[in-house]
Design an enzyme around this catalytic site. Sequence first.
Site, PDB file in Angstrom:
ATOM      1  N   ASP A   1      42.289  46.058  44.922  1.00  0.00           N
ATOM      2  CA  ASP A   1      42.416  44.650  44.550  1.00  0.00           C
ATOM      3  C   ASP A   1      43.880  44.295  44.315  1.00  0.00           C
ATOM      4  OD1 ASP A   1      39.650  44.410  44.555  1.00  0.00           O
ATOM      5  OD2 ASP A   1      39.486  44.851  42.401  1.00  0.00           O
TER       6      ASP A   1
ATOM      7  N   ARG B   1      33.597  39.629  37.861  1.00  0.00           N
ATOM      8  CA  ARG B   1      34.756  40.530  37.842  1.00  0.00           C
ATOM      9  C   ARG B   1      35.919  39.949  37.061  1.00  0.00           C
ATOM     10  NH1 ARG B   1      37.991  42.038  43.236  1.00  0.00           N
ATOM     11  NH2 ARG B   1      39.580  40.694  42.345  1.00  0.00           N
TER      12      ARG B   1
ATOM     13  N   HIS C   1      38.087  50.868  46.562  1.00  0.00           N
ATOM     14  CA  HIS C   1      36.639  50.683  46.466  1.00  0.00           C
ATOM     15  C   HIS C   1      36.151  49.929  47.689  1.00  0.00           C
ATOM     16  CE1 HIS C   1      38.561  47.325  44.386  1.00  0.00           C
ATOM     17  NE2 HIS C   1      37.515  46.584  44.724  1.00  0.00           N
TER      18      HIS C   1
ATOM     19  N   HIS D   1      39.505  49.037  49.958  1.00  0.00           N
ATOM     20  CA  HIS D   1      40.685  48.265  49.561  1.00  0.00           C
ATOM     21  C   HIS D   1      41.047  48.519  48.104  1.00  0.00           C
ATOM     22  CE1 HIS D   1      37.360  45.807  48.105  1.00  0.00           C
ATOM     23  NE2 HIS D   1      38.205  45.167  47.320  1.00  0.00           N
TER      24      HIS D   1
HETATM   25  C1  SIN Z   1      35.277  43.962  44.818  1.00  0.00           C
HETATM   26  O1  SIN Z   1      35.819  44.297  45.854  1.00  0.00           O
HETATM   27  O2  SIN Z   1      35.919  43.687  43.811  1.00  0.00           O
HETATM   28  C2  SIN Z   1      33.766  43.891  44.764  1.00  0.00           C
HETATM   29  C3  SIN Z   1      33.114  45.202  44.597  1.00  0.00           C
HETATM   30  C4  SIN Z   1      31.632  45.079  44.567  1.00  0.00           C
HETATM   31  O3  SIN Z   1      31.112  43.962  44.630  1.00  0.00           O
HETATM   32  O4  SIN Z   1      30.972  46.095  44.455  1.00  0.00           O
END
Ligand code: SIN
Length: 294
Positions: free
Chosen positions: A100, A272, A257, A98
Amino acid sequence: MSIEIRRVSGGCGAEIHGVRLDAPLSAEVVAEIRRAYVEHGVVFFRDQRITPEQHLALARSLSDIVVNRFFVPVEGYPEIATVSKGEFDTANIGGDWHTDHSYDQVPAMGSILVARELPAFGGDTLFANLSLAFKTLSPGLQKTLLGLRAVHSAEHVFGRKSRSAKLAEETGKAMFRNADAAAVDAVHPVVIAHPESGEPVLYVNPIFTLRFEGWTDAESKPLLEYLYRHAARPEHTCRFTWRPGSIAMWDNRKTWHNAANDYHGQRRVMHRITLDGCALQAYVDTTATQAQAA
Ligand code: SIN
């Protein structure tokens, strides 16, 4: 301070060495980090021990911060989201390819993820280069995609009828908040011009994209699935194994990612920060327009 940038794969990603993120960064260093980030799509730092305040300062050196309305914030830090999975959880956050915030009218520029608690093994994050994915499509399919827009939604992921909402009802433990804030969809070009490099980037993703605008779900599915398989080819990707002190900073306009959910029975806690972006514009192939005019 001399910065060294080492590519980690032919697909995307570079490690940045020679920078300490627990101290203020000069404008030159910030510019160099930003160049590497745009070029490689995702940059990684190792052996950094930064506080939440330093995490915020790093983010602010690059952009304003956009608060994710669905994620649970870190206590005392409303601008930092918790991305966590506990020992007894089965689902993780971000466990499929996906981008973000593609469900927002103005999608996020990027994200900075800091490892806080890691499992003994597993929990890697994979990244894919969507600019390379577009470049490696045939000219015929590229041309078809240039005219399209796609609908993105958060409703089926964070809304009242989502799997996470059902799981919250069953377990009494909510993974996300603000389900009602997922109602409005966004429409973006399928091929965007990267806001900084100008390069064409394929901008659809398996979690949040519903369909091509003006097409039915059934009509959209075969082409979207082809694009997803193509983009996730190993040669377009890299895989990052977290260690204590690791930080990843990715460009949401250029990469996908995917957080591997392969560490059941162990805890993984990440912090994050999401960086504010700008409205996305369609890529216009000026070489084709010029050839037609000649
Ligand atoms: C996310 O999708 O922002 C999380 C990525 C992760 O936890 O590695």
